[in-house]
Write a protein that holds these residues in place. Structure first.
Motif, short mmCIF file in Angstrom:
data_model
loop_
_atom_site.label_atom_id
_atom_site.label_comp_id
_atom_site.label_asym_id
_atom_site.label_seq_id
_atom_site.Cartn_x
_atom_site.Cartn_y
_atom_site.Cartn_z
N LEU A 1 -5.56 -5.38 1.96
CA LEU A 1 -4.58 -5.04 1.06
C LEU A 1 -3.81 -3.71 1.41
O LEU A 1 -2.48 -3.88 0.98
CB LEU A 1 -5.30 -4.78 -0.52
N ALA A 2 -4.47 -2.64 1.72
CA ALA A 2 -3.77 -1.58 2.04
C ALA A 2 -2.55 -1.52 3.17
O ALA A 2 -1.66 -0.98 2.88
CB ALA A 2 -4.81 -0.50 2.51
N LYS A 3 -2.94 -2.81 4.03
CA LYS A 3 -1.98 -2.81 5.08
C LYS A 3 -0.67 -3.33 4.31
O LYS A 3 0.49 -2.92 4.76
CB LYS A 3 -2.33 -3.91 6.32
N GLU A 4 -0.84 -4.29 3.71
CA GLU A 4 0.51 -4.89 2.93
C GLU A 4 0.85 -4.08 1.91
O GLU A 4 2.22 -3.71 1.73
CB GLU A 4 -0.04 -6.19 2.39
N ALA A 5 0.01 -3.39 1.06
CA ALA A 5 0.35 -2.33 -0.06
C ALA A 5 1.62 -1.48 0.73
O ALA A 5 2.50 -0.96 0.04
CB ALA A 5 -0.62 -2.12 -0.67
N ALA A 6 0.99 -0.74 1.85
CA ALA A 6 1.73 0.17 2.45
C ALA A 6 3.03 0.08 2.95
O ALA A 6 4.05 0.68 2.79
CB ALA A 6 0.83 0.82 3.61
N LYS A 7 3.17 -1.35 3.46
CA LYS A 7 4.50 -1.88 3.80
C LYS A 7 5.27 -2.08 2.60
O LYS A 7 6.48 -1.36 2.55
CB LYS A 7 4.35 -3.08 4.21
N ALA A 8 4.82 -2.50 1.19
CA ALA A 8 5.77 -2.64 0.18
C ALA A 8 6.23 -1.52 -0.42
O ALA A 8 7.28 -1.35 -0.85
CB ALA A 8 4.71 -3.40 -0.98
N PHE A 9 5.24 -0.48 -0.39
CA PHE A 9 5.48 0.85 -0.80
C PHE A 9 6.34 1.75 -0.03
O PHE A 9 6.56 2.84 -0.28
CB PHE A 9 4.41 1.51 -1.66
N ASN A 10 6.31 1.58 1.25
CA ASN A 10 6.80 2.19 2.33
C ASN A 10 6.33 3.54 2.49
O ASN A 10 6.84 4.64 2.38
CB ASN A 10 8.22 2.35 2.10
N ASP B 1 4.76 12.75 7.34
CA ASP B 1 4.97 11.16 6.62
C ASP B 1 4.12 11.01 5.35
O ASP B 1 4.39 9.93 4.65
CB ASP B 1 4.65 10.25 7.93
N THR B 2 3.40 11.85 4.77
CA THR B 2 2.55 11.72 3.71
C THR B 2 3.28 12.33 2.17
O THR B 2 2.93 12.13 1.26
CB THR B 2 1.03 12.33 3.61
N ALA B 3 4.69 12.83 2.72
CA ALA B 3 5.26 13.54 1.55
C ALA B 3 5.55 12.73 0.36
O ALA B 3 5.63 13.04 -0.71
CB ALA B 3 6.61 14.21 2.24
N ASN B 4 5.82 11.36 0.63
CA ASN B 4 6.37 10.37 -0.48
C ASN B 4 5.15 9.63 -0.98
O ASN B 4 5.53 8.61 -1.75
CB ASN B 4 7.64 9.65 -0.16
N GLY B 5 3.94 9.97 -0.61
CA GLY B 5 2.82 9.04 -0.98
C GLY B 5 1.91 8.69 0.20
O GLY B 5 2.52 8.76 1.35
N TYR B 6 0.90 8.08 -0.17
CA TYR B 6 -0.12 7.37 1.00
C TYR B 6 -1.25 6.61 0.42
O TYR B 6 -1.53 6.86 -0.77
CB TYR B 6 -0.57 8.67 1.73
N ILE B 7 -1.73 5.74 1.01
CA ILE B 7 -2.81 5.18 0.65
C ILE B 7 -4.17 5.72 1.38
O ILE B 7 -4.20 5.82 2.67
CB ILE B 7 -2.91 3.74 0.75
#
Ligand code: AP5
Ligand code: MG
Ligand code: ZN
Length: 209
Positions: free
Chosen positions: A16-25, A76-82
């Motif tokens: 899920l993390a791989k796909e969710a990270a793409k969706a949320f950029n 790269d974590t400034a706008n969020g991360y998983i």
């Protein structure tokens, strides 16, 4: 948003993390992936971690906290991360509070029998890390990654004794984090039983993307 993914081994956190990270950029940060990368490259950290990981134990809090603190200081974590697979102990969760603000702790809800079946059939790409499952999500060509053509392999910790040990360690050291985040009011349960696309849909609906 800053997410942590909490759940037993094989629940589908990485998938899920791989796909969710793409969706949320936003970046997908998996401590397990970082350790495996270090093992592959033969670093000092990799040498320290290999035997522990293969046996299904936990790398020390000190090492793991330092690694995550360093990773989260990158721009790269400034706008969020998983964060996938961290924290895994109460001391890790307490340390995380001192250098990060978590918006949601996503708890993967699934039974032990299902995770054993998922881990028993998992194969991963040596080159890009993509996960497959021989039954639930097979590659188009056996033994080859759909994305990059890399060779697929079975993780050393996906052997029966190691899977059982990871489940025991999960119940003892990691499951208490469910109450830890419930008390803070940011625990969000996700039904991890359906197919990957459905789990992604539920995730997007919950977090409005
Ligand atoms: P880590 O790599 O984090 O392993 P884990 O928690 O055991 O979780 P997995 O990666 O095995 O499972 P997953 O939930 O990501 O499932 P996946 O998506 O692959 O950690 C490895 C080791 O590193 C630890 O044991 C520890 O030693 C060390 N470590 C890491 N972090 C640490 C920390 N914070 N502190 C100390 N030590 C640490 O899916 C599994 C399979 O199921 C795949 O085959 C997939 O294709 C399939 N699948 C996924 N979703 C579905 C679905 N919805 N339906 C059907 N099949 C599915
Ligand atoms: Mg994983
Ligand atoms: Zn690949």
């Amino acid at each position: 948003m800053n997410f942590i993914f909490l759940g037993p081994p094989g629940a589908g956190k990485g998938t899920l993390a791989k796909e969710a990270a793409k969706a949320f950029n936003i970046p997908h940060i998996s401590t397990g992936d970082i350790f495996r990368e270090n093992i592959k490259n033969g670093t000092e950290l990799g040498k320290k971690a290999k035997a522990i990981i293969d046996a299904g134990g936990l790398v020390s809090d000190e090492i793991t906290i330092g690694l995550v603190k360093d990773r989260l200081s990158q721009p790269d974590t400034a706008n969020g991360y998983i964060l996938d697979g961290f924290p895994r102990t109460i001391p890790q969760a307490e340390a995380l509070e001192s250098f990060a603000k978590i918006d949601a702790a996503v708890n993967f809800d699934i039974a032990d029998e299902a995770v054993v079946e998922r881990l028993g059939g998992r194969v991963c790409c040596k080159d890009c890390g993509q996960m497959y499952h021989v039954k639930f999500n097979p590659p188009k060509v056996e033994g080859k990654c759909d994305k990059c053509g890399g060779e697929l392999y079975t993780r050393d910790d996906d052997k029966t004794e190691s899977i059982q040990n990871r489940l025991v360690v999960y119940r003892k050291s990691t499951a208490p984090l469910i109450d830890f985040y419930k008390e803070k009011g940011n625990l969000v349960d996700i039904d991890a039983r359906p197919a990957p696309e459905k789990v992604l849909e539920e995730f997007k609906a919950k977090f409005k993307k």
